[in-house]
Write a protein that holds these residues in place. Structure first.
Motif, PDB file in Angstrom:
ATOM      1  N   MET A 124       6.636   0.826 -10.280  1.00 61.04           N
ATOM      2  CA  MET A 124       7.339  -0.449 -10.107  1.00 61.04           C
ATOM      3  C   MET A 124       6.371  -1.598  -9.844  1.00 61.04           C
ATOM      4  O   MET A 124       6.560  -2.692 -10.359  1.00 61.04           O
ATOM      5  CB  MET A 124       8.330  -0.376  -8.939  1.00 61.04           C
ATOM      6  CG  MET A 124       9.588   0.340  -9.203  1.00 61.04           C
ATOM      7  SD  MET A 124      10.591   0.337  -7.686  1.00 61.04           S
ATOM      8  CE  MET A 124      12.143   0.863  -8.322  1.00 61.04           C
ATOM      9  N   VAL A 125       5.360  -1.357  -9.020  1.00 56.97           N
ATOM     10  CA  VAL A 125       4.429  -2.420  -8.646  1.00 56.97           C
ATOM     11  C   VAL A 125       3.688  -2.944  -9.873  1.00 56.97           C
ATOM     12  O   VAL A 125       3.360  -4.127  -9.943  1.00 56.97           O
ATOM     13  CB  VAL A 125       3.460  -1.971  -7.530  1.00 56.97           C
ATOM     14  CG1 VAL A 125       2.381  -1.047  -8.046  1.00 56.97           C
ATOM     15  CG2 VAL A 125       2.838  -3.163  -6.845  1.00 56.97           C
ATOM     16  N   ALA A 183      12.130   2.214  -2.672  1.00 52.47           N
ATOM     17  CA  ALA A 183      10.951   2.197  -3.547  1.00 52.47           C
ATOM     18  C   ALA A 183      10.586   0.765  -3.922  1.00 52.47           C
ATOM     19  O   ALA A 183       9.412   0.398  -3.951  1.00 52.47           O
ATOM     20  CB  ALA A 183      11.216   3.029  -4.804  1.00 52.47           C
ATOM     21  N   ALA A 184      11.590  -0.058  -4.181  1.00 52.82           N
ATOM     22  CA  ALA A 184      11.337  -1.452  -4.521  1.00 52.82           C
ATOM     23  C   ALA A 184      10.727  -2.187  -3.330  1.00 52.82           C
ATOM     24  O   ALA A 184       9.822  -3.014  -3.502  1.00 52.82           O
ATOM     25  CB  ALA A 184      12.637  -2.134  -4.953  1.00 52.82           C
ATOM     26  N   GLY A 185      11.180  -1.884  -2.136  1.00 50.71           N
ATOM     27  CA  GLY A 185      10.622  -2.504  -0.932  1.00 50.71           C
ATOM     28  C   GLY A 185       9.164  -2.133  -0.739  1.00 50.71           C
ATOM     29  O   GLY A 185       8.334  -2.978  -0.394  1.00 50.71           O
ATOM     30  N   ALA A 186       8.827  -0.884  -0.990  1.00 47.84           N
ATOM     31  CA  ALA A 186       7.438  -0.432  -0.861  1.00 47.84           C
ATOM     32  C   ALA A 186       6.563  -1.098  -1.912  1.00 47.84           C
ATOM     33  O   ALA A 186       5.447  -1.547  -1.621  1.00 47.84           O
ATOM     34  CB  ALA A 186       7.370   1.087  -0.996  1.00 47.84           C
ATOM     35  N   GLY A 245       5.267   8.013  -6.330  1.00 47.94           N
ATOM     36  CA  GLY A 245       6.453   8.081  -7.173  1.00 47.94           C
ATOM     37  C   GLY A 245       6.831   6.797  -7.867  1.00 47.94           C
ATOM     38  O   GLY A 245       5.990   6.113  -8.456  1.00 47.94           O
ATOM     39  N   ALA A 246       8.108   6.457  -7.793  1.00 46.75           N
ATOM     40  CA  ALA A 246       8.654   5.308  -8.510  1.00 46.75           C
ATOM     41  C   ALA A 246       8.041   3.990  -8.072  1.00 46.75           C
ATOM     42  O   ALA A 246       7.828   3.100  -8.894  1.00 46.75           O
ATOM     43  CB  ALA A 246      10.171   5.263  -8.337  1.00 46.75           C
TER      44      ALA A 246
END
Length: 66
Positions: free
Chosen positions: A35-36, A11-14, A30-31
């Protein structure tokens, strides 16, 4: 701050990709979508660069609260 699971790392990579403009923010789910908006590029890099070896796919609910 290392990722606690493979799912969190992905999710962090996306989110990082969207923050850099490599993918559209509208494609996030989702997450990664939250995060972004809430994390800096440096924080996302730290999560996304975590090694996956030895990580569970998802954090068990008992560990997620701590």
């Amino acid at each position: 701050m290392p990722a606690k699971s493979k799912a969190q790392q992905k999710a962090a990579g996306a989110a990082l990709s969207a923050k850099r403009g490599e993918t559209k923010k509208s494609e996030l789910k989702g997450a990664s979508k939250s995060m972004v908006e809430s994390m800096t590029e440096k924080e996302l890099e730290a999560l996304a660069s975590t090694k996956r070896k030895g990580k569970s796919e998802h954090v068990p609910k008992s560990k997620a609260a701590s």
